[in-house]
Design an enzyme around this catalytic site. Sequence first.
Site: not given
Length: 551
Positions: A93, A316-318
């Site tokens: 993802t 976190s990716k964000r």
Amino acid sequence: MRVQRRVHGHRARGVRGARRRVPLRPQRESPARADGQGPHGRQQLPDGGDHARRGRVAPVAGGAGATGGATPVAAAVAAAVGGTRVRFAPSPTGFLHVGSARAALYNWLYARHTGGIFVLRIEDTDTERNREEWVDGIISSLSWLGMEPDEGPFRQSARTDAYHRAIDTLWEAGALYACGCSRDEIDARTKSNATPGYDGFCRDRGLEREGRALRFKVPEDGTTVVHDLIRGDVVFTHEAIEDFVVVKSSGAPLFVLANVVDDIDMHITHVIRGEDLLPSTPKGLLIWSALEGDDATLPAFAHLPLLVNERRQKLSKRRDDVAVESYQERGYLAAAMRNYLTLLGWSDPQGREILTVEEMVAGFELSEVNHAPAFFDLKKLEWMNKEYLRAMSVDAFIEAARPWLAPDRAPWPPERFDEGVFRTMAPLVQERVGVLGEVPDMVDFLFLERPLVDEGSWEALSKDDSAPAVLDRALAIYRESEWSAETLHSATQALADDLGRKLNKVQAPIRVAVTGRRVGPPLFQSLEVLGREAVLERLGAARERLGGDRG
RNA sequence: GGCCCCAUCGUCUAGUGGCCGAGGACACCACCCUCUCAAGGUGGCGACACGGGUUCGAAUCCCGUUGGGGCUGCCA
């Protein structure tokens, strides 16, 4: 009634029983090779088929298990003979996350440490969120870090038959039930409940499974214990585990199910993954038991502490910079990244910080992995990268830096780049940069038509009252001087003495005039390499600009 | 809220009952070296979250508190 379902992971030594029960036919060669494929071959696991041929363990008596093809005791046997099989199972993802990279690394290290097999499995059951390009990105990032799978990548999307067989088995065994509740309905009913989560509304309704989500019937009493190699026994009471969904209403399997079926079929002996998966582990264990009926095949578990940001939250990716690719892009060396990641949660018994892969592999132990989350500290990564950079041979450094000198990244016109000039400066650059991405900044003045103008540097230059005089004198001296770093050095020293100033004061304006910056490689070598003509021209231009500035 | 995990310098960690008045590394500060920067050298700052136990003795074992985190989805 309180039933203690003792579910435990095994150390290699703990499964001797299985070994006795099963006739062994040890194979020397790696499974992949036995298949006539190279160790790095990308083969597809024939879904649900007989995988024993792939295993280190020969087909065993009592072969076909409930899931159709898995040999129930194979994993235990593999563990007993040291045939460790671990897997890294990312969901495609996004880019490879540094936290995932570390999990992969620990799996890989453990596989190498035990002489086992490192399996790569792509968990792409959620077709909505997966994208094919991410798969390639993940594989190439792993490869960059030096981790080639011994088997795989296998894709869950190609194994749907195996899951459906497992689902049928579970359904027929009465381990599942169909649920027709919508999220809203569940929320409305359980809002006021003391224990949130699904309330078991459909458990005894006897609904048809077609078109409905399937939930796992979690025993009302008892506990499930996860024996974790890192944390010890973790006990979960069944009361706290809701009847979780295992199959979507579309018929597609969910993570917990596919994950377990795969681990069974792929004969995984050690599940090494992030701690965030610990709460879902008892669910997997419940499914495992329902499918296998025998805990002998259970893998050992090792839940790794998470990697956290400065606020001590899971990376976190964000909000955090987590893509391995982006570190590669900035010029971190794979070896440094690997070394740094290895030290995040594990330390060398001999206390070394800079370790070769061989040393990491030799010393790595799951039981020695730390329990507490670790902060991903860029400062230390950078220090380590610098150590690796400086330890390289000049040739290796030049090769490593090459991508940053290429037209698509370098700020200078390609035709002005001179390999020989760069080679000359390389040793000086090598010991100064923290990441390869800084290399162009160190040498751009050599390949740019005119040095770029750094505002701060020019400001300092124009504030220096002696700058005009220094530039004038330098212009005069450099016109005559023999052109070598050594003579330029002494000539400039003489100039400084003349002006009654320190050399470090007079070199500053010259450096800014010639290179556009206040910092960089040693000045006199830079001058020598740049050449008299360009130096005089730049000195003159700077002098002119300075004069103009002053009206 | 419920369940679970975790707790040594700012950071990564060593430490598995006495060798710890807690060691190393990164970062930071000072000084030295020095044509800038970097590197190097020397020195410095700096931690066992708290409270109870257990023990002759606890950073190490037990309990609790506090704090942090994770999970709690027909995502993985």
